[in-house]
Design a protein around this motif. Structure first.
Motif, PDB file in Angstrom:
ATOM      1  N   LEU A 175       0.831  -1.201   0.000  1.00  0.00           N
ATOM      2  CA  LEU A 175       0.000   0.000   0.000  1.00  0.00           C
ATOM      3  C   LEU A 175       0.871   1.259   0.000  1.00  0.00           C
ATOM      4  CD1 LEU A 175      -2.721   1.404   0.132  1.00  0.00           C
ATOM      5  CD2 LEU A 175      -2.630   1.217   2.625  1.00  0.00           C
ATOM      6  N   ILE A 176       1.836   1.308   0.893  1.00  0.00           N
ATOM      7  CA  ILE A 176       2.726   2.474   0.921  1.00  0.00           C
ATOM      8  C   ILE A 176       3.492   2.578  -0.390  1.00  0.00           C
ATOM      9  CG2 ILE A 176       4.883   3.361   1.936  1.00  0.00           C
ATOM     10  CD1 ILE A 176       3.793   2.973   4.645  1.00  0.00           C
ATOM     11  N   GLU A 177       3.911   1.431  -0.917  1.00  0.00           N
ATOM     12  CA  GLU A 177       4.650   1.448  -2.184  1.00  0.00           C
ATOM     13  C   GLU A 177       3.805   2.081  -3.284  1.00  0.00           C
ATOM     14  OE1 GLU A 177       5.986  -2.457  -3.398  1.00  0.00           O
ATOM     15  OE2 GLU A 177       6.892  -1.660  -5.227  1.00  0.00           O
ATOM     16  N   LYS A 178       2.519   1.690  -3.331  1.00  0.00           N
ATOM     17  CA  LYS A 178       1.653   2.230  -4.386  1.00  0.00           C
ATOM     18  C   LYS A 178       1.370   3.718  -4.172  1.00  0.00           C
ATOM     19  CE  LYS A 178      -2.371   1.713  -7.158  1.00  0.00           C
ATOM     20  NZ  LYS A 178      -3.805   1.463  -7.160  1.00  0.00           N
ATOM     21  N   GLU A 179       1.087   4.090  -2.926  1.00  0.00           N
ATOM     22  CA  GLU A 179       0.804   5.499  -2.623  1.00  0.00           C
ATOM     23  C   GLU A 179       1.978   6.379  -3.046  1.00  0.00           C
ATOM     24  OE1 GLU A 179      -1.852   7.005  -1.311  1.00  0.00           O
ATOM     25  OE2 GLU A 179      -3.014   5.504  -0.220  1.00  0.00           O
ATOM     26  N   VAL A 180       3.172   5.950  -2.677  1.00  0.00           N
ATOM     27  CA  VAL A 180       4.355   6.756  -2.967  1.00  0.00           C
ATOM     28  C   VAL A 180       4.584   6.838  -4.476  1.00  0.00           C
ATOM     29  CG1 VAL A 180       6.878   6.812  -2.765  1.00  0.00           C
ATOM     30  CG2 VAL A 180       5.470   6.414  -0.740  1.00  0.00           C
ATOM     31  N   ASP A 181       4.390   5.715  -5.145  1.00  0.00           N
ATOM     32  CA  ASP A 181       4.565   5.691  -6.594  1.00  0.00           C
ATOM     33  C   ASP A 181       3.605   6.676  -7.266  1.00  0.00           C
ATOM     34  OD1 ASP A 181       5.400   4.636  -9.178  1.00  0.00           O
ATOM     35  OD2 ASP A 181       3.395   3.742  -9.237  1.00  0.00           O
ATOM     36  N   VAL A 182       2.337   6.621  -6.869  1.00  0.00           N
ATOM     37  CA  VAL A 182       1.324   7.478  -7.495  1.00  0.00           C
ATOM     38  C   VAL A 182       1.549   8.950  -7.154  1.00  0.00           C
ATOM     39  CG1 VAL A 182      -1.120   8.078  -7.464  1.00  0.00           C
ATOM     40  CG2 VAL A 182      -0.435   5.691  -7.703  1.00  0.00           C
ATOM     41  N   LEU A 183       1.757   9.242  -5.874  1.00  0.00           N
ATOM     42  CA  LEU A 183       1.911  10.644  -5.466  1.00  0.00           C
ATOM     43  C   LEU A 183       3.185  11.248  -6.064  1.00  0.00           C
ATOM     44  CD1 LEU A 183       0.680  10.355  -1.768  1.00  0.00           C
ATOM     45  CD2 LEU A 183      -0.562  11.287  -3.726  1.00  0.00           C
ATOM     46  N   ASP A 184       4.196  10.413  -6.214  1.00  0.00           N
ATOM     47  CA  ASP A 184       5.430  10.894  -6.834  1.00  0.00           C
ATOM     48  C   ASP A 184       5.182  11.294  -8.297  1.00  0.00           C
ATOM     49  OD1 ASP A 184       8.229  11.420  -6.586  1.00  0.00           O
ATOM     50  OD2 ASP A 184       8.591   9.682  -7.877  1.00  0.00           O
ATOM     51  N   ARG A 185       4.309  10.525  -8.963  1.00  0.00           N
ATOM     52  CA  ARG A 185       3.983  10.863 -10.366  1.00  0.00           C
ATOM     53  C   ARG A 185       3.191  12.157 -10.460  1.00  0.00           C
ATOM     54  NH1 ARG A 185       1.485   5.290 -12.021  1.00  0.00           N
ATOM     55  NH2 ARG A 185       0.778   6.313 -13.929  1.00  0.00           N
ATOM     56  N   LEU A 186       2.583  12.593  -9.365  1.00  0.00           N
ATOM     57  CA  LEU A 186       1.861  13.866  -9.377  1.00  0.00           C
ATOM     58  C   LEU A 186       2.792  15.051  -9.134  1.00  0.00           C
ATOM     59  CD1 LEU A 186      -1.337  13.001  -7.295  1.00  0.00           C
ATOM     60  CD2 LEU A 186      -1.089  13.039  -9.777  1.00  0.00           C
ATOM     61  N   THR A 187       4.002  14.764  -8.676  1.00  0.00           N
ATOM     62  CA  THR A 187       4.912  15.882  -8.411  1.00  0.00           C
ATOM     63  C   THR A 187       6.113  15.898  -9.347  1.00  0.00           C
ATOM     64  OG1 THR A 187       5.734  14.511  -6.593  1.00  0.00           O
ATOM     65  CG2 THR A 187       4.356  16.362  -5.994  1.00  0.00           C
ATOM     66  N   GLU A 188       6.543  14.726  -9.832  1.00  0.00           N
ATOM     67  CA  GLU A 188       7.702  14.658 -10.727  1.00  0.00           C
ATOM     68  C   GLU A 188       7.246  14.238 -12.129  1.00  0.00           C
ATOM     69  OE1 GLU A 188      10.671  15.595  -9.590  1.00  0.00           O
ATOM     70  OE2 GLU A 188       9.851  15.844  -7.567  1.00  0.00           O
ATOM     71  N   ASN A 189       7.546  15.032 -13.096  1.00  0.00           N
ATOM     72  CA  ASN A 189       7.251  14.711 -14.495  1.00  0.00           C
ATOM     73  C   ASN A 189       5.871  14.139 -14.784  1.00  0.00           C
ATOM     74  OD1 ASN A 189       9.917  15.434 -15.150  1.00  0.00           O
ATOM     75  ND2 ASN A 189      10.603  13.418 -14.461  1.00  0.00           N
ATOM     76  N   PRO A 190       4.818  14.790 -14.361  1.00  0.00           N
ATOM     77  CA  PRO A 190       3.482  14.287 -14.691  1.00  0.00           C
ATOM     78  C   PRO A 190       3.242  14.353 -16.192  1.00  0.00           C
ATOM     79  CG  PRO A 190       3.338  16.504 -13.778  1.00  0.00           C
ATOM     80  CD  PRO A 190       4.767  16.073 -13.641  1.00  0.00           C
ATOM     81  N   GLU A 191       2.442  13.387 -16.684  1.00  0.00           N
ATOM     82  CA  GLU A 191       2.046  13.447 -18.092  1.00  0.00           C
ATOM     83  C   GLU A 191       1.078  14.611 -18.276  1.00  0.00           C
ATOM     84  OE1 GLU A 191       0.843  10.518 -21.295  1.00  0.00           O
ATOM     85  OE2 GLU A 191       0.872   9.285 -19.464  1.00  0.00           O
ATOM     86  N   ARG A 192       1.197  15.351 -19.361  1.00  0.00           N
ATOM     87  CA  ARG A 192       0.388  16.562 -19.550  1.00  0.00           C
ATOM     88  C   ARG A 192      -0.658  16.382 -20.640  1.00  0.00           C
ATOM     89  NH1 ARG A 192       2.434  20.253 -16.361  1.00  0.00           N
ATOM     90  NH2 ARG A 192       4.488  19.841 -15.512  1.00  0.00           N
ATOM     91  N   PRO A 193      -1.750  17.139 -20.558  1.00  0.00           N
ATOM     92  CA  PRO A 193      -2.090  18.163 -19.564  1.00  0.00           C
ATOM     93  C   PRO A 193      -2.302  17.597 -18.145  1.00  0.00           C
ATOM     94  CG  PRO A 193      -3.613  18.221 -21.447  1.00  0.00           C
ATOM     95  CD  PRO A 193      -2.776  17.007 -21.612  1.00  0.00           C
ATOM     96  N   TYR A 194      -1.857  18.362 -17.169  1.00  0.00           N
ATOM     97  CA  TYR A 194      -1.967  17.995 -15.766  1.00  0.00           C
ATOM     98  C   TYR A 194      -2.941  18.965 -15.098  1.00  0.00           C
ATOM     99  CZ  TYR A 194      -0.351  17.194 -10.904  1.00  0.00           C
ATOM    100  OH  TYR A 194      -0.250  16.932  -9.559  1.00  0.00           O
ATOM    101  N   THR A 195      -4.044  18.410 -14.605  1.00  0.00           N
ATOM    102  CA  THR A 195      -5.093  19.228 -13.978  1.00  0.00           C
ATOM    103  C   THR A 195      -5.236  18.872 -12.507  1.00  0.00           C
ATOM    104  OG1 THR A 195      -6.310  19.363 -16.070  1.00  0.00           O
ATOM    105  CG2 THR A 195      -7.566  19.795 -14.043  1.00  0.00           C
TER     106      THR A 195
END
Ligand code: ADP
Ligand code: MG
Length: 404
Positions: A175-195
């Motif tokens: 669970l922590i692994e998934k949370e960190v993976d997802v939240l990291d994608r929201l702060t580092e190099n998100p695919e755009r457009p990012y809303t």
């Protein structure tokens, strides 16, 4: 450095594995009203059971005062967990006392026990390092390794979250692994457009998130109670709607920064205004600059975004590759004011890319409105923890697992 994951602990067959979960579920008269957090621990627990580990689950529940309080017993959670795992779960009536020691000693390979609420012990949340450490040392006698999987508490420097992970060999669960993976994608190099869609009750709760995400997003959509502070910053009258007058300057600063960096800051063009706060209130749709022009005058209360805004927000969400949504668009708890939240939730389920719901009330809202968890890319289980992650803060419970 990267997060240490389960496989870094090697074979766990026959080992006593303490799992620090977040089983802090809402209870009403001893009945669990939302078991999302219990279900979220299943992948890790099942993996450990299948490996033949001896699993010792621990968690906090509510905010007891550092002493046993039957109101906050984990016993109903033990029952629910047993149903979901489809096998018996032994329940210890204390956390580090005789009952816990006996329950752990009786475990065979693949068995599961759960110990009583960590916060029945003052050491769990003690600010004093030595007191906290002493309690963690007691917990450590119950296991050989720690799997930390309570994402909702990783922003807390508490005995089972932080100290125990230093004392025992430790790693993050799935669970922590998934949370960190997802939240990291929201702060580092998100695919755009990012809303990013923000709502909920107060701007002041979300300042850190807006600060950190503003330079990273393409569009920031504002709904919920906080929208009225933005409208007021534009010079509109907001009647008796939620307004944080002390945040007007901050909000004007966000609007200026958004404009400078080319971020589209999208405010509602219409809102639902009610005569009072209640499901039986009279209500009308009005333009965002006409809140005081309805029959309710200055006593009118904005309780949801209007249909035109909902449609526009939904279109912008659907047209994104990455979407993070935190905070209901209106007072979704009252049926007449749930439409904006429902429209945005619906749009998130249609995103061709990563869609993430964060925040305790937002997660509750999508479930209450009848959406399945798997309709979204991810529903974060941590309210405060996910927001602090997105504020760019260092979280003690993740750093201790190697995350930097
Ligand atoms: P989350 O827990 O998802 O981060 P918040 O705690 O910030 O969300 O906000 C949730 C609350 O915001 C809900 O209880 C909802 O009723 C309230 N809310 C949304 N829109 C409004 C509004 N226009 N006026 C008052 N409260 C609102
Ligand atoms: Mg909340």
């Amino acid at each position: 450095m990267a997060l240490r994951t389960l496989d870094s602990l090697g074979s766990l067959a026959g080992k006593r594995v303490i799992v620090r979960a977040d089983l802090n579920v809402p209870l009403q008269d001893g009945i669990i009203t939302d078991d999302g957090r219990v279900r979220a621990t299943l992948p890790t627990l099942n993996a450990l059971i299948n490996q033949g580990a001896r699993v010792v689950v621990c968690s906090h529940l509510g905010r007891p005062d550092g002493a046993p309080d039957p109101k906050y017993s984990l016993e109903p959670v033990a029952q629910r967990l047993s149903e979901l795992l489809g096998k018996p779960v032994a329940f210890a009536r204390d956390t580090v006392g005789e009952s816990a020691r006996e329950a752990v000693a009786a475990l065979e390979d693949g068995d599961v026990a759960i110990i009583e609420n960590l916060r029945f012990n003052p050491g769990e949340t003690a600010k004093d390092d030595a007191t906290r450490r002493a309690f963690a040392e007691e917990l450590a006698t119950l296991g050989d390794v720690l799997v930390s999987d309570g994402f909702g508490v990783v922003h807390r420097k508490q005995a089972s979250v932080y100290d125990l992970a230093e004392i025992l060999p430790s790693a993050a669960g799935f669970l922590i692994e998934k949370e960190v993976d997802v939240l990291d994608r929201l702060t580092e190099n998100p695919e755009r457009p990012y809303t990013v869609v923000l709502g909920g009750s107060k701007v002041s709760d979300k300042l850190g998130v807006i600060d950190h995400l503003l330079p990273r997003v393409d569009r920031l959509l504002i709904g919920g109670g906080m929208l009225f502070t933005f409208l007021a910053a534009h010079g509109h009258k907001v009647g008796s709607s939620l307004l944080e007058a002390d945040q007007l300057d901050t909000v004007r600063d966000y609007m200026r920064r958004a404009q400078e960096s080319g971020v589209e800051l999208v405010l509602p063009t219409d809102v639902v205004v009610a005569s009072k706060f209640g499901a039986d209130a009279e209500h009308v749709v009005t333009s965002a600059d006409g809140i005081e022009d309805t029959a309710f005058g200055a006593s009118g209360l904005g309780l949801d975004i209007g249909p035109e805004t909902a449609e526009r927000f939904a279109a912008l969400v659907r047209d994104s590759k990455t979407v993070f949504w935190n905070g209901p668009m209106g007072v979704f708890e009252l049926a007449p004011f749930a439409a904006g939240t429902k429209a945005v939730a619906q749009a998130l389920t249609q995103v061709d890319g990563l869609s993430v719901v964060g925040g305790g009330d937002s997660a509750a809202a999508v479930r209450q409105l009848g959406f399945a968890d798997d309709a979204f890319g991810h529903i974060s289980t941590g309210g405060g923890a996910s927001l602090e992650f997105l504020e760019g803060k260092k979280l003690p419970g993740l750093e201790v697992l190697g995350w930097q």
